[in-house]
Structures are given as structure tokens and as C-alpha cells.
Scaffold this motif. Structure first.
Motif, PDB file in Angstrom:
ATOM      1  N   ILE A 136      -3.274   5.696   4.593  1.00  0.00           N
ATOM      2  CA  ILE A 136      -3.028   4.256   4.550  1.00  0.00           C
ATOM      3  C   ILE A 136      -3.845   3.581   5.648  1.00  0.00           C
ATOM      4  O   ILE A 136      -3.762   3.963   6.825  1.00  0.00           O
ATOM      5  CB  ILE A 136      -1.535   3.941   4.717  1.00  0.00           C
ATOM      6  N   VAL A 182       2.826   9.212  -5.502  1.00  0.00           N
ATOM      7  CA  VAL A 182       1.704  10.108  -5.792  1.00  0.00           C
ATOM      8  C   VAL A 182       2.150  11.266  -6.670  1.00  0.00           C
ATOM      9  O   VAL A 182       3.267  11.767  -6.562  1.00  0.00           O
ATOM     10  CB  VAL A 182       1.085  10.669  -4.480  1.00  0.00           C
ATOM     11  N   ILE A 188      -1.052  11.506   2.106  1.00  0.00           N
ATOM     12  CA  ILE A 188      -1.488  10.160   1.724  1.00  0.00           C
ATOM     13  C   ILE A 188      -2.193   9.511   2.924  1.00  0.00           C
ATOM     14  O   ILE A 188      -1.962   9.893   4.079  1.00  0.00           O
ATOM     15  CB  ILE A 188      -0.321   9.271   1.244  1.00  0.00           C
ATOM     16  N   ASP A 194       0.824  -1.206   0.000  1.00  0.00           N
ATOM     17  CA  ASP A 194       0.000   0.000   0.000  1.00  0.00           C
ATOM     18  C   ASP A 194       0.861   1.260   0.000  1.00  0.00           C
ATOM     19  O   ASP A 194       0.582   2.228  -0.732  1.00  0.00           O
ATOM     20  CB  ASP A 194      -0.920   0.011   1.223  1.00  0.00           C
ATOM     21  N   GLN A 244       1.470   4.319  -2.943  1.00  0.00           N
ATOM     22  CA  GLN A 244       1.141   5.714  -2.634  1.00  0.00           C
ATOM     23  C   GLN A 244       2.352   6.647  -2.601  1.00  0.00           C
ATOM     24  O   GLN A 244       2.194   7.856  -2.740  1.00  0.00           O
ATOM     25  CB  GLN A 244       0.397   5.790  -1.295  1.00  0.00           C
TER      26      GLN A 244
END
Length: 573
Positions: free
Chosen positions: A308, A300, A306, A293, A297
Motif C-alpha cells: 500500500i 486478495v 500486500i 486502497d 487489497q
């Protein structure tokens, strides 16, 4: 080039892997493959993760391996063998065929098996994809010229390990097969970028021409930003359109995984080492999901925060010791939002700082070299897709040269490898990263040889000095890729039936003996000399190409006039 129907280039990365292919006769149509359909994704690469059962038999690779493993219960995941980031085991280490890598459950396992099973999966997937594009016609591995990409800063032993893994995976049947080409990653990317139009690069400004200049004399730096390593080379365009390497490859283990490790280290400190280590041990599949994950990200495109999702078992374990919000009190840049981590853009940038600084210093060392005139910097590789890295490199260097990044930076290597596979001679010369030589004997000279190295042959008619380092190519020396060096050698004894050659390398320019400090044995081979009728007057000629991506050699026993390719063994026993 062999008479194969297709070229398949495999980019076997630290974090992600993929391949592209084309019909041998149609290089203008390089086709890519999309991954992740089974998990609702569509990406040009798949995670370099492999899942084996408890007996070491192959189960899954890529997204399927990640998702299967992350969905396992604690007991089942503890039994299975899950591997990721294992490519880094071939960087800056002494490599043997018995090299071991550690699975997520802590169990050591043979690296050769892990690599070969991964390559076997990619091979089978490629052949299946080719069949789908050719009305279901079946092709086998020998119908394909395979191109396998490796970092330019890898040792000869690491390249050999990958070739042997490819043989075990069934890409080719013979170690010496010319249907397996090893391509250096930044070189492959360079080849691709030379073909791109202006719109093929990320635009820096609305009115700028972002095309890579092709005129003879143009010099540019290729920065291959991978998950594990940063690989940097400097190329010059020649009159013929081919490329000359100007400086030996440089780089180090400061790739995108460095950023992920900083993030995980932060989480360990945040939840306390005791809690995190317990969680990591008991829930390895959840940890892998968390890593995935964050990896997605961290690239980006906007300068924004961000979010999570906190894994269930981490929340349960940490929450059993204190309220989750208390872990975040007084912590800069990270917030707890009802089951989710909010990481501010400023905090995200902090995870990049060490890696970006090291990359910047490497590029700075090159661009400040008075002997070269760099006009472009090419950022390629999966890590180059991270906008934070792109922005920092442009801030530092755009005032002195143009910084270009392909629109799909992570595919530049594998697409270029297809073109390289068709024409490896596009590289005209390379710079040797080390001094290479072999162990020879010379007539003993008291004025310059050490007394303790004085030896006498069996017959007593030849006094010689052993362990002499014969330099074949020097550190930093430019070598033409098609240049073959010839060396003649004679036996020490009349009845000698074989001649053993031992290869050594060093960063030094002119060592005298092979046992000096800094000189390392890197490989060996044996040349049979069964006909002894001419005694010591027999001659063996060794022909070596140092300019290829892999050192190639052949030996001829001039008594029998038999020539054979030599397999230089760079792996430790």
C-alpha cells in the motif's frame, strides 16, 4: 405486484452500493451495472460515499465522491461534507427522524438528508441506465417496482427510516406504496443461490457438485457478510419450493469494516496517536484514499503479501519527527519499502482474527442446535469475497456441511432482490425476533392487577387496569408471511373520538405490563372514531401482519365501517 414495467433492486450497503434491474416480464435477464469507468475501474458496486457542499447540497456519490474528495486541498476538504459508513448509524441505536451523522470534517448533519440524497442519486442513475437499454425512451420512478435491501437484524425503526428516506428521494410518492418493497438481505441472497447451477459457486474441489440442494426439507444457513454487519438466517426448503425461516435472524456489527478499523488502529499505534490524529484531522481526504486502497487489497485472492502506497502528507508529517524506517523497527509483519507499506499475509490475517472468530461462533451456535440439521452454509455479501474469511469458515465447518460461496458473492443479494421483488411470497414464514404487543385496558381484577394501575372512566361505570401488555406475537414464534391477526377493541369513554394504540417490544415472552423492565415502546398510531352515538359499544378492529419484512396494519372503525391502512410510527420523536 404493481403494473410497473421494471424491477430495480438497490443494495444500499455500508461500504458499497449498487443495483440490478430487469424488465418485469423477463426475470431471466437480470442486468447489472458496472461502476468506476471515470476512474479507470470496472466494479459491480460503487463506494457508499456521498459528498455535499458546505450548504448541504448534493455534489457527488460513489467513486466520484471518493475521488473528488481525495483530490481536494486541505482547506476545501475541511469545508465540504463527506460521509461514508453512515449506514451503521441505523444499527443497534435509537432512531429518530432528527438522527445526525458526522461528516469527515467533524460537522454533524441530518442523516435523513444524507440517506435520501444517496438514494436519489441511485434512483436517477437507474432510470438513466434503463433509458440507455431501451433506445433512449424515458421512464419515471412510477414505472418501476423498487426493492430496497436491509439487514435482517435491523429494527422496525431502521426499516421505517429507510422507507421514509426512499420516499424523500422520490422512489415512490406514498409511504404505503406497494411499488417499494423492503427485502431482507440474507433472504434475497437465499433466493438467488437457489437458482444458481454448480458453476455459479466457487469450487471447493475439482470433482465436487457445488449445487445448493433444492429437495424439500433441505436446511441451510445464509451468512450475509456485509461491510458493517454480519446477518445470519436459517432456511428450510418446503414442498412448494418456498422457504421457511427456522430461527430468528442473528448477527452483529462484525463485518468487513471491522478489519479496516483494525488496520487503521494499527497505523495509529505505529505512527503514535499524536501524529496520526493530527494527520487524520488535517488530511481527511488522504485518509479516505488509504482506507479505499486497503479495502480493495484485503480481498486478495492469493495467500500473499500486500503493498500500500504511503500517502504524501503522512510521510511528510511522520518523517518530520523521525526517519520513516524507525517507525517500523521491531514491528512484526509490516515493512517500509521506500514509500510503500509491505503488509505480510500473516499480518493481514491478524486484522481478520476478531471478526472471523465472532462469525465462526455465531455459525457454531446455529449448527450445534439439535433442533435443526444444517446441510449447507452460504457465504454471501461483499465481505464474503475475502479469501481469508472463506478459508477460515471452510476450515471450521466443511467436515459437517458443505460451505458454498457464489462466484460473485457481493451481487447475490441484489440479484436475488430482483427475484424477490417479483415474488415476495417465496418466503412462506419468518421467526419473530421479539415479543410484540400493545398497551390495553382490562376490567380491573383485584386478585391479579396492581392497585396503583386501577382507573375509572369519566362516567364512573367502568373500572379498569391500565398499562396491560397484550401479546400479539412472541419472541421466537414462527409466523406465516401471509397470516393476518385480528383484534377487537372498545373505547373507555362514551364520548371518545379516537383510539390510540401504543406498540411495545421485548425479548421476554409474557410481560404483564408495558412499563416492566425490558419492555420498550416502539411505535404508535391513532384511529379516529368520530361517531359517538353508540358510546362504549363501538368497536375498532385492528388487522396486523407480523410475517412481512415490515409490520403491516389496517384498522376499521366498525361504526362507520371505514378501513384505512395504519402507518406504524417506530421512530422516536
Amino acid at each position: 405486484m404493481s403494473d410497473s414495467f421494471f424491477i430495480v433492486a438497490v443494495d444500499f450497503g455500508t461500504s458499497y452500493s449498487g443495483y440490478c434491474f430487469c424488465v418485469q416480464s423477463n426475470l431471466d435477464d437480470v442486468r447489472m451495472v458496472y461502476w468506476g469507468h471515470e476512474v479507470g475501474l470496472k466494479t459491480s458496486k460503487t463506494p457508499t460515499c456521498v459528498l455535499l457542499d458546505e450548504h448541504g447540497e448534493f455534489l457527488k456519490f460513489g467513486y466520484e465522491a471518493v475521488m473528488t474528495y481525495t483530490r481536494m486541498g486541505r482547506g476545501e476538504s475541511a469545508r465540504k461534507l463527506y460521509f461514508n459508513n453512515f449506514k451503521m448509524q441505523l444499527y443497534n441505536k435509537e432512531i429518530s427522524r432528527d438522527l445526525m451523522v458526522t461528516a469527515a470534517n467533524g460537522r454533524p448533519f441530518r442523516a435523513m438528508k444524507v440517506f435520501s440524497e444517496s438514494l436519489r442519486y441511485l434512483k436517477d442513475h437507474a432510470l438513466s441506465t434503463i433509458g440507455e437499454h431501451t433506445s433512449g425512451k424515458e421512464f419515471i420512478a412510477s414505472d418501476v417496482t423498487w426493492v430496497l435491501t436491509v439487514p435482517a437484524i435491523w429494527t422496525a425503526a431502521a426499516k421505517q427510516f429507510m422507507r421514509e428516506a426512499a420516499v424523500q428521494a422520490g422512489l415512490v410518492s406514498d409511504f404505503h406504496s406497494n411499488q417499494l418493497i423492503v427485502a431482507l438481505e440474507p433472504e434475497a441472497a437465499s433466493v438467488w443461490c437457489k437458482h444458481l447451477p454448480s458453476e455459479g459457486f466457487v469450487a471447493e474441489g475439482a470433482s465436487q457438485d457445488n449445487r445448493l440442494e433444492q429437495s424439500p426439507g433441505t436446511q441451510y444457513v445464509v451468512v450475509d457478510c456485509g461491510g458493517g454487519t454480519i446477518d445470519i438466517t436459517v432456511h428450510e426448503v418446503l414442498e412448494s419450493g418456498s422457504l421457511k425461516e427456522l430461527l430468528k435472524a442473528s448477527g452483529g456489527d462484525m463485518g468487513g469494516e471491522t478489519v479496516t478499523k483494525k488496520y487503521l488502529s494499527f497505523l495509529r499505534d505505529l505512527f503514535t496517536p499524536e501524529t496520526w490524529d493530527q494527520y487524520e484531522k488535517e488530511n481527511p481526504s488522504e485518509v479516505q484514499k488509504m482506507i479505499y486502497d486497503f479495502t480493495v487489497q484485503k480481498c486478495v485472492g492469493e495467500d500473499g503479501d500486500i503493498f500500500i502506497q504511503c500517502p504524501y502528507n503522512l510521510a511528510m508529517l511522520a518523517g518530520s519527527k523521525q526517519d520513516m524506517s524507525r517507525y517500523f523497527q521491531g514491528v512484526q509483519g509490516v515493512f517500509w519499502l521506500d514509500g510503500t507499506f509491505k503488509v505480510t499475509y500473516s499480518k493481514l490475517r491478524s486484522f481478520f482474527e476478531e471478526s472471523v472468530q465472532k462469525v465462526t461462533i455465531l455459525i457454531q451456535n446455529i449448527t450445534s442446535n439439535p433442533e435443526i440439521n444444517v446441510e449447507f452454509i452460504l457465504l454471501v455479501g461483499g465481505y464474503a469475497s475475502c479469501k481469508i474469511l472463506q478459508k477460515k469458515i471452510r476450515e471450521h465447518f466443511s467436515s459437517r456441511c458443505k460451505v458454498l460461496c457464489p462466484v460473485d458473492a457481493q451481487l447475490a443479494i441484489v440479484k436475488g432482490a430482483v427475484l424477490f421483488g417479483n415474488d415476495p411470497k417465496i418466503m412462506a414464514s419468518r421467526v419473530s425476533a421479539l415479543t410484540y404487543g400493545i398497551d390495553i385496558a382490562r376490567s380491573f381484577d383485584e386478585s391479579k392487577h396492581k392497585k396503583e394501575k386501577r382507573r375509572v372512566n369519566k362516567k364512573g361505570d367502568y373500572v379498569y387496569c391500565e398499562d396491560i401488555f397484550l401479546t400479539m406475537v412472541q419472541n421466537g414464534q414462527s409466523v406465516n408471511c401471509d397470516e393476518v391477526s385480528h383484534y377487537d377493541y372498545y373505547p373507555i369513554d362514551d364520548d371518545q373520538t379516537a383510539m390510540r394504540f401504543r406498540f411495545y417490544s421485548t425479548e421476554r415472552l409474557n410481560p404483564m405490563y408495558v412499563d416492566e423492565c425490558g419492555v420498550k415502546k416502539i411505535g404508535s398510531f391513532v384511529v379516529p372514531m368520530p361517531d359517538t352515538t353508540q358510546g362504549r359499544q363501538r368497536r375498532v378492529r385492528v388487522d396486523i401482519k407480523f410475517g412481512s419484512t415490515e409490520i403491516q396494519a389496517a384498522a376499521t372503525d366498525l361504526t362507520s365501517n371505514e378501513t384505512r391502512s395504519i402507518r406504524l410510527d417506530f421512530l422516536t420523536k
